[in-house]
Design a protein around this motif. Structure first.
Motif, PDB file in Angstrom:
ATOM      1  N   UNK A 130      -2.500   1.475  -7.211  1.00 21.96           N
ATOM      2  CA  UNK A 130      -2.954   1.450  -5.825  1.00 21.96           C
ATOM      3  C   UNK A 130      -2.421   0.251  -5.029  1.00 21.96           C
ATOM      4  N   UNK A 131      -2.461  -0.974  -5.564  1.00 23.29           N
ATOM      5  CA  UNK A 131      -1.908  -2.090  -4.774  1.00 23.29           C
ATOM      6  C   UNK A 131      -0.424  -1.886  -4.430  1.00 23.29           C
ATOM      7  N   UNK A 132       0.335  -1.325  -5.350  1.00 22.89           N
ATOM      8  CA  UNK A 132       1.754  -1.058  -5.106  1.00 22.89           C
ATOM      9  C   UNK A 132       1.907   0.017  -4.046  1.00 22.89           C
ATOM     10  N   UNK A 133       1.063   1.037  -4.093  1.00 22.14           N
ATOM     11  CA  UNK A 133       1.094   2.098  -3.078  1.00 22.14           C
ATOM     12  C   UNK A 133       0.894   1.484  -1.695  1.00 22.14           C
ATOM     13  N   UNK A 134      -0.091   0.596  -1.560  1.00 26.69           N
ATOM     14  CA  UNK A 134      -0.332  -0.039  -0.267  1.00 26.69           C
ATOM     15  C   UNK A 134       0.878  -0.848   0.208  1.00 26.69           C
ATOM     16  N   UNK A 135       1.493  -1.589  -0.689  1.00 28.76           N
ATOM     17  CA  UNK A 135       2.674  -2.376  -0.310  1.00 28.76           C
ATOM     18  C   UNK A 135       3.811  -1.469   0.141  1.00 28.76           C
ATOM     19  N   UNK A 136       4.050  -0.407  -0.597  1.00 26.21           N
ATOM     20  CA  UNK A 136       5.123   0.520  -0.239  1.00 26.21           C
ATOM     21  C   UNK A 136       4.820   1.237   1.069  1.00 26.21           C
ATOM     22  N   UNK A 137       3.570   1.666   1.258  1.00 28.87           N
ATOM     23  CA  UNK A 137       3.197   2.336   2.503  1.00 28.87           C
ATOM     24  C   UNK A 137       3.343   1.403   3.702  1.00 28.87           C
ATOM     25  N   UNK A 138       2.980   0.143   3.520  1.00 28.12           N
ATOM     26  CA  UNK A 138       3.135  -0.832   4.608  1.00 28.12           C
ATOM     27  C   UNK A 138       4.606  -0.957   4.995  1.00 28.12           C
ATOM     28  N   UNK A 139       5.475  -1.017   4.010  1.00 25.57           N
ATOM     29  CA  UNK A 139       6.909  -1.137   4.278  1.00 25.57           C
ATOM     30  C   UNK A 139       7.450   0.129   4.929  1.00 25.57           C
ATOM     31  N   UNK A 140       7.091   1.287   4.382  1.00 28.32           N
ATOM     32  CA  UNK A 140       7.553   2.556   4.955  1.00 28.32           C
ATOM     33  C   UNK A 140       7.040   2.738   6.379  1.00 28.32           C
ATOM     34  N   UNK A 141       5.840   2.295   6.635  1.00 25.37           N
ATOM     35  CA  UNK A 141       5.266   2.370   7.978  1.00 25.37           C
ATOM     36  C   UNK A 141       6.015   1.441   8.932  1.00 25.37           C
ATOM     37  N   UNK A 142       6.271   0.228   8.487  1.00 24.60           N
ATOM     38  CA  UNK A 142       7.003  -0.746   9.304  1.00 24.60           C
ATOM     39  C   UNK A 142       8.378  -0.221   9.691  1.00 24.60           C
ATOM     40  N   UNK A 143       9.018   0.500   8.780  1.00 27.84           N
ATOM     41  CA  UNK A 143      10.362   1.031   9.010  1.00 27.84           C
ATOM     42  C   UNK A 143      10.351   2.363   9.766  1.00 27.84           C
ATOM     43  N   UNK A 144       9.157   2.896  10.053  1.00 33.01           N
ATOM     44  CA  UNK A 144       9.052   4.109  10.852  1.00 33.01           C
ATOM     45  C   UNK A 144       9.053   5.417  10.081  1.00 33.01           C
ATOM     46  N   UNK A 145       8.930   5.363   8.767  1.00 35.26           N
ATOM     47  CA  UNK A 145       8.956   6.577   7.952  1.00 35.26           C
ATOM     48  C   UNK A 145       7.576   7.181   7.741  1.00 35.26           C
ATOM     49  N   UNK A 146       6.546   6.376   7.917  1.00 35.05           N
ATOM     50  CA  UNK A 146       5.175   6.808   7.629  1.00 35.05           C
ATOM     51  C   UNK A 146       4.273   6.467   8.808  1.00 35.05           C
ATOM     52  N   UNK A 147       3.337   7.370   9.079  1.00 37.90           N
ATOM     53  CA  UNK A 147       2.314   7.130  10.093  1.00 37.90           C
ATOM     54  C   UNK A 147       0.959   7.172   9.415  1.00 37.90           C
TER      55      UNK A 147
END
Length: 80
Positions: A47-64
């Motif tokens: 879960x902590x890794x998921x949050x880090x990856x989601x934060x990065x993907x969100x920052x780059x515009x891939x995830x909302x």
């Protein structure tokens, strides 16, 4: 001495964080959006890794993020 091209030399170098991010993208696509906890369960990524990856993907515009769920952006910033 000749050069030894063993099986070890032909194995590609893989970047685990990229593999994990792609697994998350695939899971979000399959689920149509999901909570971080659900994404952690379906991918096996902690879960902590998921949050880090989601934060990065969100920052780059891939995830909302919509409420507590994450989904792929409507307009993915892919090269055209």
């Amino acid at each position: 001495m000749g050069t030894d091209h063993s099986q070890k030399d032909s194995t590609p170098t893989l970047i685990c964080s990229v593999q994990r991010a792609l697994r998350l993208v695939e899971a979000m696509y399959a689920e149509g959006g999901a909570t971080a906890k659900r994404l952690s369960r379906v991918t096996g990524i902690p879960l902590p890794t998921v949050y880090h990856l989601l934060r990065t993907l969100s920052h780059e515009g891939y995830v909302q993020r919509e409420g507590g769920a994450f989904r792929l952006s409507d307009d993915l910033p892919l090269a055209s």
